[in-house]
Scaffold this motif. Structure first.
Motif, PDB file in Angstrom:
ATOM      1  N   VAL A 129      46.834  77.873  89.554  1.00 15.20           N
ATOM      2  CA  VAL A 129      46.056  76.715  90.020  1.00 15.20           C
ATOM      3  C   VAL A 129      45.027  77.179  91.054  1.00 15.20           C
ATOM      4  O   VAL A 129      43.880  76.736  91.046  1.00 15.20           O
ATOM      5  N   LYS A 130      45.460  78.085  91.926  1.00 15.66           N
ATOM      6  CA  LYS A 130      44.555  78.620  92.942  1.00 15.66           C
ATOM      7  C   LYS A 130      43.742  79.802  92.429  1.00 15.66           C
ATOM      8  O   LYS A 130      42.924  80.355  93.164  1.00 15.66           O
ATOM      9  N   ASN A 131      44.000  80.195  91.175  1.00 12.34           N
ATOM     10  CA  ASN A 131      43.270  81.336  90.604  1.00 12.34           C
ATOM     11  C   ASN A 131      43.448  82.603  91.440  1.00 12.34           C
ATOM     12  O   ASN A 131      42.497  83.378  91.628  1.00 12.34           O
ATOM     13  N   THR A 132      44.651  82.830  91.903  1.00 10.68           N
ATOM     14  CA  THR A 132      44.922  83.944  92.813  1.00 10.68           C
ATOM     15  C   THR A 132      46.221  84.654  92.445  1.00 10.68           C
ATOM     16  O   THR A 132      47.194  84.014  92.053  1.00 10.68           O
ATOM     17  N   MET A 133      46.194  85.973  92.592  1.00 11.62           N
ATOM     18  CA  MET A 133      47.383  86.798  92.412  1.00 11.62           C
ATOM     19  C   MET A 133      47.696  87.454  93.752  1.00 11.62           C
ATOM     20  O   MET A 133      46.796  87.691  94.561  1.00 11.62           O
ATOM     21  N   TYR A 134      48.974  87.752  93.960  1.00  6.26           N
ATOM     22  CA  TYR A 134      49.402  88.311  95.238  1.00  6.26           C
ATOM     23  C   TYR A 134      50.226  89.573  95.019  1.00  6.26           C
ATOM     24  O   TYR A 134      50.885  89.740  93.994  1.00  6.26           O
ATOM     25  N   ALA A 168      54.731 101.927 109.601  1.00  4.67           N
ATOM     26  CA  ALA A 168      55.770 102.156 108.604  1.00  4.67           C
ATOM     27  C   ALA A 168      56.917 101.170 108.834  1.00  4.67           C
ATOM     28  O   ALA A 168      57.309 100.911 109.975  1.00  4.67           O
ATOM     29  N   GLY A 169      57.411 100.624 107.726  1.00  3.64           N
ATOM     30  CA  GLY A 169      58.456  99.623 107.801  1.00  3.64           C
ATOM     31  C   GLY A 169      57.931  98.203 107.837  1.00  3.64           C
ATOM     32  O   GLY A 169      58.706  97.247 107.685  1.00  3.64           O
ATOM     33  N   GLY A 170      56.639  98.056 108.030  1.00  3.12           N
ATOM     34  CA  GLY A 170      56.036  96.739 108.109  1.00  3.12           C
ATOM     35  C   GLY A 170      55.701  96.161 106.750  1.00  3.12           C
ATOM     36  O   GLY A 170      56.041  96.739 105.704  1.00  3.12           O
ATOM     37  N   SER A 171      55.022  95.026 106.770  1.00  5.54           N
ATOM     38  CA  SER A 171      54.691  94.299 105.546  1.00  5.54           C
ATOM     39  C   SER A 171      53.230  93.883 105.544  1.00  5.54           C
ATOM     40  O   SER A 171      52.615  93.699 106.593  1.00  5.54           O
ATOM     41  N   LEU A 172      52.718  93.744 104.335  1.00  2.00           N
ATOM     42  CA  LEU A 172      51.379  93.195 104.115  1.00  2.00           C
ATOM     43  C   LEU A 172      51.408  92.386 102.837  1.00  2.00           C
ATOM     44  O   LEU A 172      52.196  92.699 101.930  1.00  2.00           O
ATOM     45  N   ARG A 173      50.538  91.397 102.754  1.00  2.93           N
ATOM     46  CA  ARG A 173      50.373  90.671 101.500  1.00  2.93           C
ATOM     47  C   ARG A 173      48.912  90.731 101.095  1.00  2.93           C
ATOM     48  O   ARG A 173      48.030  90.273 101.832  1.00  2.93           O
ATOM     49  N   LEU A 174      48.688  91.306  99.922  1.00  3.18           N
ATOM     50  CA  LEU A 174      47.345  91.370  99.372  1.00  3.18           C
ATOM     51  C   LEU A 174      47.114  90.172  98.452  1.00  3.18           C
ATOM     52  O   LEU A 174      48.046  89.694  97.797  1.00  3.18           O
ATOM     53  N   SER A 175      45.878  89.727  98.427  1.00  6.77           N
ATOM     54  CA  SER A 175      45.488  88.652  97.527  1.00  6.77           C
ATOM     55  C   SER A 175      44.384  89.139  96.607  1.00  6.77           C
ATOM     56  O   SER A 175      43.586  90.004  96.979  1.00  6.77           O
ATOM     57  N   CYS A 176      44.343  88.563  95.436  1.00  6.06           N
ATOM     58  CA  CYS A 176      43.286  88.857  94.462  1.00  6.06           C
ATOM     59  C   CYS A 176      42.794  87.512  93.945  1.00  6.06           C
ATOM     60  O   CYS A 176      43.498  86.840  93.182  1.00  6.06           O
ATOM     61  N   ALA A 177      41.604  87.141  94.368  1.00  6.22           N
ATOM     62  CA  ALA A 177      41.035  85.855  93.981  1.00  6.22           C
ATOM     63  C   ALA A 177      40.055  86.039  92.830  1.00  6.22           C
ATOM     64  O   ALA A 177      39.242  86.966  92.836  1.00  6.22           O
ATOM     65  N   ALA A 178      40.156  85.151  91.867  1.00  9.15           N
ATOM     66  CA  ALA A 178      39.289  85.227  90.693  1.00  9.15           C
ATOM     67  C   ALA A 178      38.249  84.119  90.723  1.00  9.15           C
ATOM     68  O   ALA A 178      38.525  82.998  91.152  1.00  9.15           O
ATOM     69  N   SER A 179      37.076  84.442  90.255  1.00  2.50           N
ATOM     70  CA  SER A 179      36.013  83.451  90.085  1.00  2.50           C
ATOM     71  C   SER A 179      35.292  83.720  88.781  1.00  2.50           C
ATOM     72  O   SER A 179      35.369  84.819  88.232  1.00  2.50           O
ATOM     73  N   TYR A 185      44.541  85.530  81.806  1.00  3.63           N
ATOM     74  CA  TYR A 185      44.581  86.974  81.964  1.00  3.63           C
ATOM     75  C   TYR A 185      45.945  87.469  82.409  1.00  3.63           C
ATOM     76  O   TYR A 185      46.575  86.892  83.294  1.00  3.63           O
ATOM     77  N   SER A 186      46.383  88.564  81.835  1.00  4.62           N
ATOM     78  CA  SER A 186      47.460  89.324  82.434  1.00  4.62           C
ATOM     79  C   SER A 186      46.846  90.193  83.525  1.00  4.62           C
ATOM     80  O   SER A 186      45.709  90.658  83.378  1.00  4.62           O
ATOM     81  N   MET A 187      47.575  90.401  84.597  1.00  7.06           N
ATOM     82  CA  MET A 187      47.008  91.023  85.788  1.00  7.06           C
ATOM     83  C   MET A 187      47.837  92.214  86.240  1.00  7.06           C
ATOM     84  O   MET A 187      49.042  92.298  85.976  1.00  7.06           O
ATOM     85  N   GLY A 188      47.165  93.102  86.945  1.00 10.29           N
ATOM     86  CA  GLY A 188      47.872  94.266  87.460  1.00 10.29           C
ATOM     87  C   GLY A 188      47.337  94.695  88.812  1.00 10.29           C
ATOM     88  O   GLY A 188      46.244  94.290  89.226  1.00 10.29           O
ATOM     89  N   TRP A 189      48.137  95.480  89.504  1.00  9.39           N
ATOM     90  CA  TRP A 189      47.732  96.134  90.744  1.00  9.39           C
ATOM     91  C   TRP A 189      47.807  97.647  90.527  1.00  9.39           C
ATOM     92  O   TRP A 189      48.796  98.155  89.969  1.00  9.39           O
TER      93      TRP A 189
END
Length: 124
Positions: A75-80, A14-25, A32-36
């Protein structure tokens, strides 16, 4: 047909951080509009945030506003999804989703493309 793959989940205090990635192929993410979304055990899938196809518009659920941030690199086809100040109630499987529409949506039914999900566990 675009395929989405999430990564970056894990166990964090708790209190920490993470970064999620979503790569498209199989398609260009810029179309596309994108969501989490996320789903905790025993609960329905809920909206976390979304971003328009040119990243000019973002919306967040009240529960994550000010702590989570969505960005995309077409450009990287990725959402974060940058998640800061994590709480135990953020524990869930997180899914990225895409819709072939220029307008964002907070409704899961409006998204036609989904990743397999990545587990985020926040320990207190």
């Amino acid at each position: 047909q675009v395929q989405l793959v999430e990564s970056g989940g894990g166990l964090v205090q708790a209190g920490g951080s993470l970064r999620l990635s979503c790569a498209a192929s199989g398609g260009t993410l810029s179309s596309y509009s994108m969501g989490w979304f996320r789903q905790a055990p025993g609960k329905e899938r809920e909206f976390v945030g979304c971003i328009s196809y040119r990243a000019t518009t973002t919306y967040y659920a009240d529960s994550v506003k000010g702590r989570f941030s969505i960005s995309r690199d077409n450009v990287k086809n990725t959402m974060y999804l940058q998640m800061n100040s994590l709480k135990s109630e953020d524990t869930a499987v997180y899914y990225c989703a895409g819709r072939s529409n220029i307008y964002v949506s907070t409704r899961s039914d409006d998204y036609g493309y989904w990743g397999q999900g990545t587990q985020v566990t926040v320990s207190s």
